[in-house]
Design a protein around this motif. Sequence first.
Motif, PDB file in Angstrom:
ATOM      1  N   VAL A 147      43.075 -29.673  -2.835  1.00 51.80           N
ATOM      2  CA  VAL A 147      42.852 -28.594  -1.860  1.00 51.80           C
ATOM      3  C   VAL A 147      41.355 -28.320  -1.708  1.00 51.80           C
ATOM      4  O   VAL A 147      40.820 -28.225  -0.595  1.00 51.80           O
ATOM      5  N   SER A 148      40.681 -28.222  -2.849  1.00 55.37           N
ATOM      6  CA  SER A 148      39.251 -27.919  -2.815  1.00 55.37           C
ATOM      7  C   SER A 148      38.467 -29.048  -2.131  1.00 55.37           C
ATOM      8  O   SER A 148      37.542 -28.800  -1.353  1.00 55.37           O
ATOM      9  N   TYR A 149      38.886 -30.285  -2.402  1.00 51.49           N
ATOM     10  CA  TYR A 149      38.208 -31.450  -1.815  1.00 51.49           C
ATOM     11  C   TYR A 149      38.429 -31.480  -0.300  1.00 51.49           C
ATOM     12  O   TYR A 149      37.528 -31.835   0.464  1.00 51.49           O
ATOM     13  N   PHE A 150      39.619 -31.096   0.138  1.00 51.70           N
ATOM     14  CA  PHE A 150      39.927 -31.046   1.576  1.00 51.70           C
ATOM     15  C   PHE A 150      38.969 -30.079   2.284  1.00 51.70           C
ATOM     16  O   PHE A 150      38.329 -30.431   3.283  1.00 51.70           O
ATOM     17  N   HIS A 151      38.851 -28.858   1.746  1.00 55.71           N
ATOM     18  CA  HIS A 151      37.972 -27.876   2.401  1.00 55.71           C
ATOM     19  C   HIS A 151      36.505 -28.309   2.337  1.00 55.71           C
ATOM     20  O   HIS A 151      35.734 -28.036   3.263  1.00 55.71           O
ATOM     21  N   PHE A 152      36.161 -28.975   1.260  1.00 56.25           N
ATOM     22  CA  PHE A 152      34.793 -29.474   1.113  1.00 56.25           C
ATOM     23  C   PHE A 152      34.496 -30.549   2.167  1.00 56.25           C
ATOM     24  O   PHE A 152      33.451 -30.529   2.820  1.00 56.25           O
ATOM     25  N   ASP A 153      35.422 -31.473   2.362  1.00 55.13           N
ATOM     26  CA  ASP A 153      35.225 -32.533   3.362  1.00 55.13           C
ATOM     27  C   ASP A 153      35.185 -31.968   4.780  1.00 55.13           C
ATOM     28  O   ASP A 153      34.513 -32.507   5.654  1.00 55.13           O
ATOM     29  N   ARG A 154      35.881 -30.854   5.015  1.00 54.71           N
ATOM     30  CA  ARG A 154      35.834 -30.223   6.346  1.00 54.71           C
ATOM     31  C   ARG A 154      34.440 -29.677   6.632  1.00 54.71           C
ATOM     32  O   ARG A 154      33.936 -29.786   7.746  1.00 54.71           O
ATOM     33  N   MET A 155      33.816 -29.080   5.616  1.00 51.53           N
ATOM     34  CA  MET A 155      32.569 -28.349   5.870  1.00 51.53           C
ATOM     35  C   MET A 155      31.312 -29.157   5.578  1.00 51.53           C
ATOM     36  O   MET A 155      30.221 -28.749   5.951  1.00 51.53           O
ATOM     37  N   ASN A 156      31.460 -30.298   4.910  1.00 47.63           N
ATOM     38  CA  ASN A 156      30.289 -31.061   4.495  1.00 47.63           C
ATOM     39  C   ASN A 156      30.122 -32.280   5.401  1.00 47.63           C
ATOM     40  O   ASN A 156      30.920 -33.216   5.341  1.00 47.63           O
ATOM     41  N   MET A 157      29.087 -32.264   6.204  1.00 48.85           N
ATOM     42  CA  MET A 157      28.913 -33.287   7.239  1.00 48.85           C
ATOM     43  C   MET A 157      28.479 -34.647   6.678  1.00 48.85           C
ATOM     44  O   MET A 157      28.351 -35.603   7.437  1.00 48.85           O
ATOM     45  N   VAL A 158      28.258 -34.740   5.386  1.00 51.15           N
ATOM     46  CA  VAL A 158      27.968 -36.056   4.823  1.00 51.15           C
ATOM     47  C   VAL A 158      29.155 -36.597   4.025  1.00 51.15           C
ATOM     48  O   VAL A 158      29.023 -37.532   3.233  1.00 51.15           O
ATOM     49  N   GLN A 159      30.310 -36.017   4.254  1.00 51.65           N
ATOM     50  CA  GLN A 159      31.560 -36.553   3.709  1.00 51.65           C
ATOM     51  C   GLN A 159      32.366 -37.112   4.877  1.00 51.65           C
ATOM     52  O   GLN A 159      32.209 -36.649   6.017  1.00 51.65           O
ATOM     53  N   PRO A 160      33.260 -38.094   4.618  1.00 52.02           N
ATOM     54  CA  PRO A 160      34.079 -38.602   5.727  1.00 52.02           C
ATOM     55  C   PRO A 160      34.978 -37.507   6.288  1.00 52.02           C
ATOM     56  O   PRO A 160      35.350 -36.576   5.575  1.00 52.02           O
ATOM     57  N   GLU A 161      35.308 -37.645   7.574  1.00 54.73           N
ATOM     58  CA  GLU A 161      36.179 -36.680   8.255  1.00 54.73           C
ATOM     59  C   GLU A 161      37.543 -36.621   7.533  1.00 54.73           C
ATOM     60  O   GLU A 161      38.183 -37.658   7.351  1.00 54.73           O
ATOM     61  N   PRO A 162      37.982 -35.436   7.108  1.00 53.63           N
ATOM     62  CA  PRO A 162      39.234 -35.393   6.330  1.00 53.63           C
ATOM     63  C   PRO A 162      40.512 -35.457   7.168  1.00 53.63           C
ATOM     64  O   PRO A 162      41.580 -35.763   6.637  1.00 53.63           O
ATOM     65  N   MET A 222      46.518 -39.149  -2.267  1.00 53.96           N
ATOM     66  CA  MET A 222      47.516 -39.837  -3.101  1.00 53.96           C
ATOM     67  C   MET A 222      47.266 -41.351  -3.150  1.00 53.96           C
ATOM     68  O   MET A 222      47.569 -42.012  -4.140  1.00 53.96           O
ATOM     69  N   GLU A 223      46.691 -41.867  -2.056  1.00 56.24           N
ATOM     70  CA  GLU A 223      46.353 -43.306  -2.037  1.00 56.24           C
ATOM     71  C   GLU A 223      45.018 -43.594  -2.715  1.00 56.24           C
ATOM     72  O   GLU A 223      44.604 -44.748  -2.815  1.00 56.24           O
ATOM     73  N   GLY A 224      44.315 -42.560  -3.098  1.00 55.98           N
ATOM     74  CA  GLY A 224      43.016 -42.742  -3.745  1.00 55.98           C
ATOM     75  C   GLY A 224      41.890 -43.056  -2.772  1.00 55.98           C
ATOM     76  O   GLY A 224      40.837 -43.543  -3.167  1.00 55.98           O
ATOM     77  N   LYS A 225      42.117 -42.747  -1.491  1.00 56.48           N
ATOM     78  CA  LYS A 225      41.100 -43.061  -0.478  1.00 56.48           C
ATOM     79  C   LYS A 225      40.152 -41.876  -0.278  1.00 56.48           C
ATOM     80  O   LYS A 225      40.100 -41.274   0.799  1.00 56.48           O
ATOM     81  N   ASN A 226      39.455 -41.533  -1.333  1.00 51.99           N
ATOM     82  CA  ASN A 226      38.459 -40.464  -1.283  1.00 51.99           C
ATOM     83  C   ASN A 226      37.150 -41.014  -1.807  1.00 51.99           C
ATOM     84  O   ASN A 226      37.158 -41.997  -2.543  1.00 51.99           O
ATOM     85  N   VAL A 227      36.069 -40.325  -1.468  1.00 52.57           N
ATOM     86  CA  VAL A 227      34.788 -40.715  -2.052  1.00 52.57           C
ATOM     87  C   VAL A 227      34.888 -40.523  -3.576  1.00 52.57           C
ATOM     88  O   VAL A 227      35.366 -39.484  -4.028  1.00 52.57           O
ATOM     89  N   PHE A 228      34.455 -41.534  -4.303  1.00 57.95           N
ATOM     90  CA  PHE A 228      34.542 -41.642  -5.768  1.00 57.95           C
ATOM     91  C   PHE A 228      35.925 -42.089  -6.236  1.00 57.95           C
ATOM     92  O   PHE A 228      36.231 -42.027  -7.421  1.00 57.95           O
ATOM     93  N   GLY A 229      36.734 -42.561  -5.291  1.00 55.16           N
ATOM     94  CA  GLY A 229      37.971 -43.233  -5.665  1.00 55.16           C
ATOM     95  C   GLY A 229      39.102 -42.300  -6.056  1.00 55.16           C
ATOM     96  O   GLY A 229      39.028 -41.096  -5.840  1.00 55.16           O
ATOM     97  N   PRO A 230      40.156 -42.874  -6.640  1.00 54.94           N
ATOM     98  CA  PRO A 230      41.332 -42.070  -6.948  1.00 54.94           C
ATOM     99  C   PRO A 230      41.060 -41.032  -8.052  1.00 54.94           C
ATOM    100  O   PRO A 230      40.471 -41.376  -9.084  1.00 54.94           O
ATOM    101  N   TRP A 231      41.506 -39.815  -7.815  1.00 58.19           N
ATOM    102  CA  TRP A 231      41.428 -38.759  -8.844  1.00 58.19           C
ATOM    103  C   TRP A 231      42.110 -39.243 -10.124  1.00 58.19           C
ATOM    104  O   TRP A 231      41.596 -39.037 -11.228  1.00 58.19           O
ATOM    105  N   TYR A 232      43.258 -39.878  -9.958  1.00 58.05           N
ATOM    106  CA  TYR A 232      44.091 -40.298 -11.103  1.00 58.05           C
ATOM    107  C   TYR A 232      43.309 -41.208 -12.051  1.00 58.05           C
ATOM    108  O   TYR A 232      43.324 -41.019 -13.271  1.00 58.05           O
ATOM    109  N   ASP A 233      42.627 -42.219 -11.484  1.00 52.32           N
ATOM    110  CA  ASP A 233      41.864 -43.164 -12.315  1.00 52.32           C
ATOM    111  C   ASP A 233      40.649 -42.475 -12.939  1.00 52.32           C
ATOM    112  O   ASP A 233      40.251 -42.800 -14.062  1.00 52.32           O
TER     113      ASP A 233
END
Length: 285
Positions: free
Chosen positions: A128-143, A154-165
């Motif tokens: 949830v926190s990462y979602f809101h961060f990606d919305r407001m931070n223009m140097v993150q990919p569009e969420p 869930m697919e791990g397609k975030n900057v810095f890879g999967p949370w799980y790993d």
Amino acid sequence: CLPMKPLSRPELFDFEGVSMVHYFTDNWEKVKNFQARPDDILIATYPKAGTTWVSYILDLLYFPIYMRVPFLESCFNLIPSGTELADNLPTSPRLIKTHLPVQLVPKSFWEQNSKIVYVARNAKDNAVSYFHFDRMNMVQPEPGDWNTFLQKFMEGKNVFGPWYDHVSGWWEKKQTYSNLLYMFYEDLVEDTGRELEHLCSFLGLSTPVQEREKITKGVQFDAMKQNKMTNYSTIPVMDFKISPFMRKGKVGDWKNHFTVAQNEQFDEVYKQKMKNTTVKFRTEI
Ligand code: A3P
């Protein structure tokens, strides 16, 4: 770091098996060869797990507020790169932050046996926190919208890879590398004073109780939200009209975002992805 390139939302790409954006890989040769020192303290987290919080606590334990905590792999053209800032830090110890998964951490940190403070946050609130961060931070990919983002998480397609790993990789490292303190965001919210005491004992600091109480008060969410040094309001790439950096600071805010169906799907994926690790999280306190 290309000096004239305008900052814009970047594309994700595969970097040594981890999803990344160029802002964190453009300076890679220097990151990889970064010279750690034995008294360095590396603050390592998955994005949105409480990095700023713990950086500030450490900062207050060691230094006056104006000393910075460089972001090791960052390479934005607005400010000097993370490696440059870290190389020029006059303090001892140096406080350095990273979101790198454990396998990408520069090897000199292990060689120098530097202290590492890892902070982990439960997957649902972290998402949830990462979602809101990606919305407001223009140097993150569009969420995209919440559901789109959650599927990507869930697919791990975030900057810095999967949370799980990330959380399980660092958890495994802790079993063999004794200079690593693995902290949980939920514990920090539950009892900041207790966690500060653990932190001090890990660092070998005999910070007096009175000082610790002052720090505990100063690092509460409301205090940090009001503080220009910690609320990121001075960073031009963040749009606070969309969402503030110090957003809610709660455990369990995921309940305001997940639908019943999303929650069931998430739990199923979680069980699968976390089946080989013993690390356990609390999604409420
Ligand atoms: P929310 O978006 O859930 O509010 P990072 O620093 O790793 O980017 O993490 C940011 C998250 O930590 C945000 O979560 C932010 O509000 C929360 N945070 C920062 N300081 C905090 C504090 N003092 N108490 C509780 N949460 C804090």
